[in-house]
Every structure is written in structure tokens, then in C-alpha cells.
Design a protein around this motif. Sequence first.
Motif, PDB file in Angstrom:
ATOM      1  N   LYS A   8     -49.393 -30.804  38.742  1.00  0.00           N
ATOM      2  CA  LYS A   8     -50.251 -31.922  38.354  1.00  0.00           C
ATOM      3  C   LYS A   8     -51.600 -31.393  37.839  1.00  0.00           C
ATOM      4  CE  LYS A   8     -50.659 -35.901  40.906  1.00  0.00           C
ATOM      5  NZ  LYS A   8     -51.288 -36.822  41.911  1.00  0.00           N
ATOM      6  N   LYS A  18     -48.094 -29.172  29.337  1.00  0.00           N
ATOM      7  CA  LYS A  18     -46.960 -30.055  29.595  1.00  0.00           C
ATOM      8  C   LYS A  18     -45.869 -29.845  28.551  1.00  0.00           C
ATOM      9  CE  LYS A  18     -46.531 -34.740  28.816  1.00  0.00           C
ATOM     10  NZ  LYS A  18     -47.029 -36.116  28.899  1.00  0.00           N
ATOM     11  N   GLU A  62     -42.073 -29.154  34.740  1.00  0.00           N
ATOM     12  CA  GLU A  62     -42.400 -30.527  35.114  1.00  0.00           C
ATOM     13  C   GLU A  62     -43.909 -30.609  35.304  1.00  0.00           C
ATOM     14  OE1 GLU A  62     -41.001 -33.420  38.427  1.00  0.00           O
ATOM     15  OE2 GLU A  62     -39.553 -31.770  38.269  1.00  0.00           O
ATOM     16  N   VAL A  63     -44.604 -31.193  34.359  1.00  0.00           N
ATOM     17  CA  VAL A  63     -46.066 -31.238  34.414  1.00  0.00           C
ATOM     18  C   VAL A  63     -46.532 -32.676  34.233  1.00  0.00           C
ATOM     19  CG1 VAL A  63     -48.215 -30.423  33.348  1.00  0.00           C
ATOM     20  CG2 VAL A  63     -46.241 -28.894  33.471  1.00  0.00           C
ATOM     21  N   GLU A  64     -47.450 -33.095  35.105  1.00  0.00           N
ATOM     22  CA  GLU A  64     -48.015 -34.431  34.955  1.00  0.00           C
ATOM     23  C   GLU A  64     -49.500 -34.302  34.624  1.00  0.00           C
ATOM     24  OE1 GLU A  64     -48.517 -36.875  38.495  1.00  0.00           O
ATOM     25  OE2 GLU A  64     -48.017 -38.659  37.332  1.00  0.00           O
ATOM     26  N   VAL A  65     -49.931 -35.017  33.592  1.00  0.00           N
ATOM     27  CA  VAL A  65     -51.341 -34.972  33.190  1.00  0.00           C
ATOM     28  C   VAL A  65     -52.000 -36.304  33.550  1.00  0.00           C
ATOM     29  CG1 VAL A  65     -52.944 -34.733  31.251  1.00  0.00           C
ATOM     30  CG2 VAL A  65     -50.825 -33.383  31.295  1.00  0.00           C
ATOM     31  N   ASP A 108     -50.322 -38.813  31.043  1.00  0.00           N
ATOM     32  CA  ASP A 108     -49.279 -39.630  31.653  1.00  0.00           C
ATOM     33  C   ASP A 108     -49.856 -40.828  32.398  1.00  0.00           C
ATOM     34  OD1 ASP A 108     -46.933 -37.939  31.075  1.00  0.00           O
ATOM     35  OD2 ASP A 108     -48.071 -36.465  32.233  1.00  0.00           O
TER      36      ASP A 108
END
Lengths: 267, 319
Positions: A4, A52, A57-60, A83
Amino acid sequence: MATKILVAVKQVTALDEDFEIRADGRDVDADFFLRDLNEWDDFSLEEAVKIKEAGGEVEVVVVTVGPEEADESLRKCLAKGADRAIRIWDEAMEGSDSQAIARVLAAAVQQQNPDLVFAGVQSSDHSFASTGIALAGLLNWPHAAVVNQFEFSPGATQAVIRRELEGGVLQMMSIDLPAVLSIQLGINTPRYASLRTIKQAAAKPIEQVGLSDLGLSATDVGEAGSASRVRRMYIPEKGRAEMIEGSLAEQAAKLAAIIKEFKGASA
Amino acid sequence: MSGILVIAEHRRGELRPVSLELIAGAESLKASGGGPLTVALVGPAPDVFVNALKVAGVDEIITVAAGTGDFDPDTQAAAVSAVIAARSPSLVLIPHSVDAFGYAAVLAAQGGYGFATDVFKIEFDQGSWVATRGGYGQKVNVELDFPAKAVVLLTVRAAVYKPAEGSSNPTVTALPVPGASVHVRPGEYVEMSQADDVDMTAAEFIMSIGRGIGEEARIPQFRELADAMGATLGCSRPIADSGWLPKSRQVGQSGKTASACKLYIAMGISGAIQHLAGMKHVSTIVAVNADPGASIFSVAKYGIVGDIMEFGEELKTHF
Ligand SMILES: Cc1cc2nc3c(=O)[nH]c(=O)nc-3n(C[C@H](O)[C@H](O)[C@H](O)COP(=O)(O)OP(=O)(O)OC[C@H]3O[C@@H](n4cnc5c(N)ncnc54)[C@H](O)[C@@H]3O)c2cc1C
Ligand SMILES: Nc1ncnc2c1ncn2[C@@H]1O[C@H](COP(=O)(O)O)[C@@H](O)[C@H]1O
């Protein structure tokens, strides 16, 4: 586990021509405010979105501390690939300096528990150049300022960064993660949002967070929670420029004469 | 809480000149705000800088032997915080430099100090420190005070004070400080690549273009104008960051200093402090800008309010 990245963004204020100081003499009259996303934050958001897009698996998540009109800047970030967006506000936060904003952001980081926090090197309006690093200080997180290159793979415990120093000198460094980085202009080329993503962003929710949601009280923020207090704001005496007036042709002729005189003297 | 503490800065084995400027600033405040004036320096062998810091007004030099010699924010913050604890100054001055960006705000956050950055004026008014900085892109001045703060930490803009001269006979103290836990490890230095053969530092006549040119397609027009006038073409940062001109043409804090320049024409440049750092010393500065309130006009000798596209065309007819 997903990585994250929390990107702190600010809606900055530019001034309209012929602005006026507020009656209490401590700020500019809000009638003359023009708002936009801070230029530096465009670069830090892009850096997060690039990570990302590189895979994993990357959440911004973008977060701002500001009143309702700041939603506009958050939507811009959503349109450019964030996101989720969080807006933190309470009237008690009015008049917060960078240390008080950092305290609010630190509480948000504790709740969100990101792996990385990006801030801009500075904001184009007040240029404190300190919010991100103050936030790191409050969290006791590793931190580096004026980063213009970032090599990171999701899940890593260290990253390689390049710091931009004065006079065209750069310095490589390695940093432990999680960390707070202040991101410099030019680290990447920020994208433009497309009409399609702008439309999609308009429909996305913006999470609203208040003072007590973060476990803060009114004295932690605003003037009471700040490290400085504005005594007075004033328009400085204009400098020494002698204005060249007249028609365009006259102005150009005058400057041409200055240039020719200079060249004659230095020849 | 009394006295003023100045944190000296060094890089790659050299004392940074801004250190002496801050000492001069502190010296000028001693009469009103009170001494002593202490200068602190952190490094693996800080003694090598001691003689250079024995300038007028200095009462004590504190050396902290720590770190690798290359800045890391953890060592620096731990050392400076220990010096503050040892001497309890009411005012701490740190250069507003890239290194300071990396640790000054941490000290303020953890110590609960009064804090302001990029300060260009400091006063002691009725028992309290008052600092002035710019706001809204330097269009206003903001005067700050620090109610109920026993320690005030300010990062101070370069070139506000003239470097301290003269000499003094300060006490020199080596302060032992416990090792910090370091999370950032400095590595090698890299010079910004020279993709161009121009030497901005040697140019006597520079015309620089800024974001006011709007689009890349207009670069050739300004290149021709510069050539016709015999000027070296320079730029502000956004033009170089966009790749419209090589980085070697960027004037300013993170670019080149127009050291030899005598005539500088700034076209469509707002006058951000980091741009000014590379050119405000030039004796004849001409600014052309659509915004009559642009801060570039406060350093220019001549100003023209107008559109640089139109103006550039018109100017070209003279060469
Ligand atoms: C650590 C650090 C280091 C930095 N180093 C540098 C550096 O070395 N050099 C540097 O330049 N910057 C540097 N910056 C960036 C700096 O803060 C500014 O962002 C930058 O200088 C702004 O460039 P500008 O004036 O071209 O653009 P802007 O600030 O966007 O200004 C554009 C100007 O053009 C005018 N304009 C627009 N259209 C027209 C027109 N048609 N005709 C006439 N005028 C027009 C506008 O009124 C405005 O004043 C640095 C920043 C940081 C944080
Ligand atoms: N109100 C805010 N909300 C969220 N982030 C902020 C806010 N103010 C400053 N920041 C962050 O701190 C950076 C530097 O701003 P500053 O320290 O104000 O110059 C900005 O680029 C943002 O990343």
C-alpha cells in the motif's frame, strides 16, 4: 500481501491578480484564491502509479487534509490512477501549519498502515518543504527528502533512492522500509488524465475522515497544534524594477537599445 | 533558554558558505535576543572545520564526532538534538538547504519546537522571536511568532546575510553523543550529466525561458532570438524537466549559477526562490512576464509586462 502506497496531496492556492489582504491582516482575502493540485504531488502520484503498473499487488491511496473544495484535487488524482481517496477535515484544522498537518497525516498513516508514504518536496503556495519529513519524525519512520529517483520492488525491505542536492549534484542512498519520501519535480513525466478516467473518477467515492475518527482533539490541530502563528501578512514593497512602458514596439526598441549598449560596452 | 545555536553545514569535505552567513545573522541578533552564540558541527572529524568557524561573534564551537562525513538524516537529527539539549538555546538556525529539508522538520516535530522554514528576516520583539518568510509563491510576506515555544528552530534562506568575517577566540567543546540508529545510508555522488556543450557559468549574456513559453513547439523561435542577439539560451527548471532543453541549461539552485553573467533576460519566469538562487546577483536583469505581480520583478532592474511570444517577435526585428 498487497503493497500500500499512501500519497499525501495538497490543494494549493494561487492568487488572482490584484489580490487584497483580509481585514484582520493575517491572510489574503479568499475571494482571490485559485486552487489546484500541488505541482509536486503530480510527480509523487505518478511515481506511485508507476510502481503499481510495474506489477504486483499495489494499492495507491491519496490523502489530503482540506475542506470540501479539495475533493476536486482528489478527483484529479483518481483520474490519474489512484485507487482510493481520503479527505480529512474538521473546522478546527483551519490555520494549521505544516507541523499540525503532519500530525493529522501521521494519525491517518497509523490507521491506513501503508508500506510507503510519498509527499511532495514542497507546496507551491507556502513552500514549507517540511510536512512529509515532519510526518516521518512523528512516526519515527525512515525518511529522505528531495528524492528524484526511486528503485523499489514490492515486498522489499530496502530501496535505492537518489537525492538531488544543490548545484546539479545527486547522491545515491539506500533506505530501510517502510519510509516517507519527499518526491522532487522531474522524477518522472506525469500523465494526463483521459476523458474516460475523468468520468470514472467523478463517480468514485471519497472517504471522509474527521478529527475524532483519528483520535485527535481540537488542540492537536489548527493554530493550537501549530509550531508557528501568523502575526501579519502583507504585500512586500515592490523591488527596484523600472517598468518599461509604452507600445509593444516601443518596449522592444528600448530593450534592444539596452542589449546593444551592453554588447557595445563588453565588445 | 537563552542563546543562539547555529548548525554549520559541510559537504564532500568542504564547509558550505551558508554556514558563515548564518553566523553573521546570529551575531546581528545577539544584542537584542541575547548570547551566547554557539556554532555546532557534526561529522566524523569535525575538528578540521573549527578554525574556519572562529569568526566574529562566536562564543563556543561544539563538535560532534558522528556519521560518515556524508549527510544522513538520522545521525544529523540525533546530534543536533543532543546539542540543543546540552545548551538550551532559545533560537536555532539551520541553513534552508537540501540537507535541512531532510531533518529539520523531524527535530521540530519531536522536540515540539517553534518552527518556520525559508526564513529571510529574524527579529527579537518584546521578548519573542519573530520570523518573516514568503507566502503564496513569494507574493506576500508572512510574519510569524511562536507563542509559548521555549525553543524556536528556523531554517534560513541563503544569501540573506553577508558571510561573517573577522575572528574570535571561542571555547571549543567536543560533545559526546550516543550513536543514532541509522536507516538511510549515503552512497556515491553523481554529477548531473552534461548532455550539452554549453557552460552557463561562463556566459556573460543569457536569455532564459520559463514555463511562460507554454509549449515545446515555441523553443526554436526563442533559440533563434537568442542566437540573433548573441545571448546564451538558458531556462528555468520546468523547461529542463520536460526535456525541452538540456538540463545543463537550467539556471538555479539545483542547476547552474550564472556566475559570469552581466545581462540576464528572464522570459516567462515567475521568480521562484530556487531560480533566483542562480541569477539574482546579475547586475542587469530584465524580466518579461504577463503577470505584473510576478516576484521576478522584485529582483529585476527593468520589467516589461506582456506576452513573451509577441514581445519576442518584436524584439527579433531589431537584430
Ligand atoms: C529543491 C528545489 C530545487 C529547485 N531548483 C530549481 C532550479 O535550479 N531552477 C529553477 O528554475 N527552478 C528550480 N526549482 C523549481 C522552482 O521552485 C519553480 O517551480 C520553477 O523555478 C518555476 O519555473 P517557471 O518560473 O518557469 O514557472 P512558473 O512558476 O510556472 O512561472 C511561469 C511564469 O510565466 C508567466 N507567463 C505565462 N504565460 C506567459 C506569456 N505568454 N507571456 C509572459 N509571461 C507568461 C506567468 O505569469 C508565470 O510568472 C526547484 C525547486 C526545489 C524544491
Ligand atoms: N493539507 C495537506 N494535505 C495532505 N498533504 C499535504 C498537505 N499539506 C502538505 N502536504 C504534503 O506535504 C508536501 C509538502 O508541502 P509543504 O511542506 O507544505 O511545503 C506536499 O506536496 C504534500 O505531499
